[in-house]
Design a protein around this motif. Sequence first.
Motif, PDB file in Angstrom:
ATOM      1  N   GLN A  23       0.786  -1.052  -0.131  1.00  0.00           N
ATOM      2  CA  GLN A  23      -0.029   0.006   0.001  1.00  0.00           C
ATOM      3  C   GLN A  23       0.832   1.242   0.037  1.00  0.00           C
ATOM      4  OE1 GLN A  23      -3.585   0.396   0.168  1.00  0.00           O
ATOM      5  NE2 GLN A  23      -2.985   2.519  -0.395  1.00  0.00           N
ATOM      6  N   ALA A  24       0.715   2.140  -0.990  1.00  0.00           N
ATOM      7  CA  ALA A  24       1.413   3.427  -1.101  1.00  0.00           C
ATOM      8  C   ALA A  24       0.651   4.402  -0.641  1.00  0.00           C
ATOM      9  CB  ALA A  24       1.860   3.578  -2.287  1.00  0.00           C
ATOM     10  N   SER A  25       1.273   5.548   0.052  1.00  0.00           N
ATOM     11  CA  SER A  25       0.488   6.608   0.482  1.00  0.00           C
ATOM     12  C   SER A  25       1.454   7.905   0.229  1.00  0.00           C
ATOM     13  CB  SER A  25       0.413   6.697   2.108  1.00  0.00           C
ATOM     14  OG  SER A  25       1.291   6.281   2.710  1.00  0.00           O
ATOM     15  N   GLY A  26       1.095   9.112   0.511  1.00  0.00           N
ATOM     16  CA  GLY A  26       2.156  10.115   0.313  1.00  0.00           C
ATOM     17  C   GLY A  26       1.745  10.660  -0.901  1.00  0.00           C
ATOM     18  N   ARG A  27       3.041  11.170  -1.808  1.00  0.00           N
ATOM     19  CA  ARG A  27       3.227  11.668  -2.838  1.00  0.00           C
ATOM     20  C   ARG A  27       2.909  10.597  -3.943  1.00  0.00           C
ATOM     21  NH1 ARG A  27       4.880  16.733  -4.173  1.00  0.00           N
ATOM     22  NH2 ARG A  27       4.173  16.179  -6.306  1.00  0.00           N
ATOM     23  N   THR A  28       1.723   9.967  -3.970  1.00  0.00           N
ATOM     24  CA  THR A  28       1.294   8.908  -4.842  1.00  0.00           C
ATOM     25  C   THR A  28       0.999   9.473  -6.422  1.00  0.00           C
ATOM     26  OG1 THR A  28      -0.895   8.762  -4.330  1.00  0.00           O
ATOM     27  CG2 THR A  28       0.911   7.291  -3.386  1.00  0.00           C
ATOM     28  N   ASP A  29       0.960  10.963  -6.563  1.00  0.00           N
ATOM     29  CA  ASP A  29       0.426  11.466  -7.884  1.00  0.00           C
ATOM     30  C   ASP A  29       1.735  11.174  -8.849  1.00  0.00           C
ATOM     31  OD1 ASP A  29       1.392  14.877  -7.284  1.00  0.00           O
ATOM     32  OD2 ASP A  29       1.683  13.195  -6.224  1.00  0.00           O
ATOM     33  N   ASN A  30       2.633  11.136  -8.566  1.00  0.00           N
ATOM     34  CA  ASN A  30       3.945  11.081  -9.281  1.00  0.00           C
ATOM     35  C   ASN A  30       3.685   9.438 -10.157  1.00  0.00           C
ATOM     36  OD1 ASN A  30       5.090  13.370  -9.272  1.00  0.00           O
ATOM     37  ND2 ASN A  30       6.309  12.742  -7.587  1.00  0.00           N
ATOM     38  N   ARG A  31       4.025   9.355 -11.342  1.00  0.00           N
ATOM     39  CA  ARG A  31       3.913   8.053 -11.959  1.00  0.00           C
ATOM     40  C   ARG A  31       5.097   7.304 -11.983  1.00  0.00           C
ATOM     41  NH1 ARG A  31       0.535   8.955 -17.492  1.00  0.00           N
ATOM     42  NH2 ARG A  31      -1.075  10.448 -16.717  1.00  0.00           N
ATOM     43  N   TYR A  32       5.262   6.547 -10.479  1.00  0.00           N
ATOM     44  CA  TYR A  32       6.065   5.693 -10.151  1.00  0.00           C
ATOM     45  C   TYR A  32       5.996   4.444 -10.754  1.00  0.00           C
ATOM     46  CZ  TYR A  32       7.085   9.115  -6.352  1.00  0.00           C
ATOM     47  OH  TYR A  32       7.737  10.238  -5.700  1.00  0.00           O
ATOM     48  N   ILE A  33       7.393   3.862 -10.958  1.00  0.00           N
ATOM     49  CA  ILE A  33       7.586   2.442 -11.334  1.00  0.00           C
ATOM     50  C   ILE A  33       7.402   1.905  -9.966  1.00  0.00           C
ATOM     51  CG2 ILE A  33       9.063   0.835 -12.275  1.00  0.00           C
ATOM     52  CD1 ILE A  33       8.280   3.152 -14.267  1.00  0.00           C
TER      53      ILE A  33
END
Length: 124
Positions: A23-33
């Motif tokens: 589960q990711a949280s925080g700045r998840t608006d970037n298109r992370y790999i």
Amino acid sequence: QVQLVESGGGLVQAGGSLRLSCQASGRTDNRYIMGWFRQAPGKAREFVAGITWSGDSTDYAHSAKGRFTISRDNAQNTVYLQMNSLKFEDTAVYYCAADLSRVRMAVRSQSDYWGQGTQVTVSS
């Protein structure tokens, strides 16, 4: 900043299956790999699988191909690792990772963000 929390690890017999979640949280608006790494006792951390933001491209370590499947649900900010036909040598701490570069992750085994890890133990 991105925070990553893994779950789903445990003890399984050889030949069995597990599904890890991150589960990711925080700045998840970037298109992370997003990816998964693992580290066995006495060994270096190694890349296992990675997936692009869109989900249309994936990378796998040779040891994972044909047995593991990485997927993601961006609406839930979650990435999964389905592990089938588990072997004793898959025993390790599995880490979730997030980075903006596919090459950094899949080729250089580097990442900007890491989870705390979840233990997977496969009994022979």
